[in-house]
Scaffold this active site. Structure first.
Site, PDB file in Angstrom:
ATOM      1  N   ASP A 124      34.539 -35.960  15.151  1.00  0.00           N
ATOM      2  CA  ASP A 124      36.001 -35.853  15.238  1.00  0.00           C
ATOM      3  C   ASP A 124      36.622 -36.964  16.098  1.00  0.00           C
ATOM      4  O   ASP A 124      37.533 -37.656  15.636  1.00  0.00           O
ATOM      5  CB  ASP A 124      36.412 -34.464  15.745  1.00  0.00           C
ATOM      6  CG  ASP A 124      35.844 -33.351  14.883  1.00  0.00           C
ATOM      7  OD1 ASP A 124      35.360 -33.656  13.774  1.00  0.00           O
ATOM      8  OD2 ASP A 124      35.872 -32.192  15.307  1.00  0.00           O
TER       9      ASP A 124
ATOM     10  N   GLU B 161      28.936 -32.297   6.228  1.00  0.00           N
ATOM     11  CA  GLU B 161      29.351 -31.192   7.111  1.00  0.00           C
ATOM     12  C   GLU B 161      28.140 -30.626   7.838  1.00  0.00           C
ATOM     13  O   GLU B 161      27.093 -30.387   7.232  1.00  0.00           O
ATOM     14  CB  GLU B 161      30.008 -30.117   6.240  1.00  0.00           C
ATOM     15  CG  GLU B 161      31.225 -29.501   6.839  1.00  0.00           C
ATOM     16  CD  GLU B 161      32.374 -30.478   7.060  1.00  0.00           C
ATOM     17  OE1 GLU B 161      32.466 -31.004   8.198  1.00  0.00           O
ATOM     18  OE2 GLU B 161      33.160 -30.704   6.143  1.00  0.00           O
ATOM     19  N   HIS B 162      28.328 -30.419   9.133  1.00  0.00           N
ATOM     20  CA  HIS B 162      27.256 -29.912  10.008  1.00  0.00           C
ATOM     21  C   HIS B 162      26.076 -30.881  10.044  1.00  0.00           C
ATOM     22  O   HIS B 162      24.928 -30.463  10.230  1.00  0.00           O
ATOM     23  CB  HIS B 162      26.816 -28.498   9.598  1.00  0.00           C
ATOM     24  CG  HIS B 162      27.906 -27.481   9.862  1.00  0.00           C
ATOM     25  ND1 HIS B 162      28.134 -26.945  11.097  1.00  0.00           N
ATOM     26  CD2 HIS B 162      28.849 -26.967   9.034  1.00  0.00           C
ATOM     27  CE1 HIS B 162      29.169 -26.109  11.023  1.00  0.00           C
ATOM     28  NE2 HIS B 162      29.628 -26.105   9.791  1.00  0.00           N
TER      29      HIS B 162
HETATM   30  C1  GLA Z   1      33.496 -29.104  13.762  1.00  0.00           C
HETATM   31  C2  GLA Z   1      32.907 -29.987  14.870  1.00  0.00           C
HETATM   32  C3  GLA Z   1      32.316 -31.277  14.298  1.00  0.00           C
HETATM   33  C4  GLA Z   1      31.352 -30.965  13.136  1.00  0.00           C
HETATM   34  C5  GLA Z   1      32.013 -30.023  12.129  1.00  0.00           C
HETATM   35  C6  GLA Z   1      31.083 -29.605  11.030  1.00  0.00           C
HETATM   36  O1  GLA Z   1      34.599 -29.714  13.197  1.00  0.00           O
HETATM   37  O2  GLA Z   1      33.913 -30.314  15.804  1.00  0.00           O
HETATM   38  O3  GLA Z   1      31.677 -32.001  15.315  1.00  0.00           O
HETATM   39  O4  GLA Z   1      30.160 -30.451  13.613  1.00  0.00           O
HETATM   40  O5  GLA Z   1      32.511 -28.852  12.763  1.00  0.00           O
HETATM   41  O6  GLA Z   1      30.752 -30.693  10.228  1.00  0.00           O
END
Ligand code: GLA
Length: 389
Positions: free
Chosen positions: A171, A33-34
């Site tokens: 995503d 994540e992130h």
């Molecule tokens: C959102 C963003 C992704 C990613 C996540 C955190 O979903 O769209 O690109 O950065 O946050 O992992």
């Protein structure tokens, strides 16, 4: 999403038969994540819910779009595309038209309808699914085909450059490259990828906290800026550092004073999370569910304490889940600041899990948890079944 549904929806909205249709799934992130905007590693899975569109070409330069689920429609001209705060749901479609046109692609004017079954506000990436499906739809209608990789990149370009959200590549990549029964390991720098089977007997259960913080997007941008600041500081002592992906825990440690407390914590999350993604892939491949549970718990703690993107409700949901012996992993998923947790639960125990979480959450937070059980699913596709002859 059933193919016939979107064709029938188009017929009832427009009075005509559709000429093309496309579908793209949402995603849930298992770990990583992130890390995507830090050139790092992620491990999402496409889910069995998504966004479908159907369309037919029309003469002239005015598009007509119907949002079936909202019962709203809007017209917009090809020239001077702009976001519409009254109908934000059309921005994703317009964003794709904008991004295709910027590449010199001749986008067919059309009447289209869009419909989806991804739970809203749960951090399951309905916007990327919408943009990916729109790209495929316009390609099928206009007779051009982008590669899968170009489709994912274009969807992100639409989101960054037109919709105005500074998200990473995870995503749309998950939506395009999803595979049934498998998660997708992705290197967000090289875009190399591998699929990873879910350990047998486990289901992905997403729990929507029902909480959505209004500062989510400004906080997200602030985290990105803090990571960039960390890279600048680190690069002054380790010149080969281009992104936090290039930093090892051993290199980070001696720089903590130079980074300062907040930026130091952000960097520590990203650097340790990248390592956890790699360890999770090994744990999944060897079926080591004990290790899986501890890596996901560690990811949540790091997001809570170092990256500071959790909230009380998500912490409670994770704590409740980790206490259940048939739950083999729980953490917040997506950007955080509210949204959902992802849990790996033994198939036979999904009902017991749902009951415990719903009861515990209502007792501790006085809120209703919304539970979704997902199958890792195939990625986006043009729909041909059910297309009128
Ligand atoms: C959102 C963003 C992704 C990613 C996540 C955190 O979903 O769209 O690109 O950065 O946050 O992992």
């Amino acid at each position: 999403m059933n193919h016939e549904t979107v064709f029938a929806a188009f017929r009832s909205a427009s009075g005509n038969d559709a000429e093309a249709a496309a579908y793209a799934p949402g995603r849930v992130n298992l770990i990583g994540e992130h890390t995507d905007y830090n050139d790092g590693f992620v491990l999402p899975a496409a889910v069995d819910r998504g966004v479908a569109l159907a369309a037919r070409r029309v003469a002239g330069d005015t598009f007509r779009l119907h949002a079936v689920d909202l019962g709203q429609s809007c017209d917009f001209a090809r020239a001077g595309l702009e976001r519409d705060p009254e109908r934000p749901w059309a921005d994703y479609f317009k964003g794709v038209v904008w991004a295709l046109s910027r590449r010199g692609i001749d986008v067919p004017t059309c009447e289209a309808c869009v419909s989806g079954d991804i739970p809203q506000g749960a951090g399951l990436s309905s916007s990327a699914a919408y943009e990916v499906a729109t790209t495929l739809l316009l390609g099928a209608l206009g007779g051009f085909e982008l590669s899968s990789l170009e489709t994912a990149k274009l969807a992100r370009e639409a989101e960054n450059g037109f919709v105005g959200v500074a998200c990473g590549i995870m995503d749309p990549m998950a939506s395009v490259f999803g595979q049934q029964g498998r998660a997708l390991w992705l290197d967000c720098r090289s875009l190399a990828r591998q699929t990873v089977k879910l350990p047998p007997g486990l289901k992905i259960v997403v729990v929507n906290s029902g909480v959505r913080h209004s500062l989510a997007s400004s906080e997200y941008n602030q985290r990105r800026a803090e990571c960039d600041e960390g890279v600048r500081t680190l690069a002054s002592s380790v010149p080969e550092v281009r992104a936090l992906r290039d930093v090892t825990p051993e290199q980070l440690e001696p720089c903590s004073a130079a980074l300062g407390v907040t930026v130091g914590k952000r960097c520590r999350h990203v650097v340790s999370e990248n390592a956890r993604v790699e360890q999770t892939v090994s744990a999944m491949r060897s079926g080591d569910v004990t290790q899986l549970k501890s890596l996901m718990a560690e990811s949540h703690r790091s997001l809570r304490d170092d990256y500071e993107v959790s909230c009380l409700e998500l912490d409670v949901l994770v704590e409740l889940a980790l206490a259940l012996p048939f739950c083999h992993g729980a953490r917040l998923t997506g950007a955080g600041f509210g949204g959902s947790t992802v849990n790996l639960v033994e198939v036979e125990a999904v009902e017991a899990f749902s009951r415990s979480i719903t009861d515990g959450y209502s007792e501790r937070c006085h809120r209703a948890a919304e539970i979704h059980v997902f199958e890792p699913s195939a990625g986006a596709r043009v729909l041909t079944d059910g297309l009128p002859a």
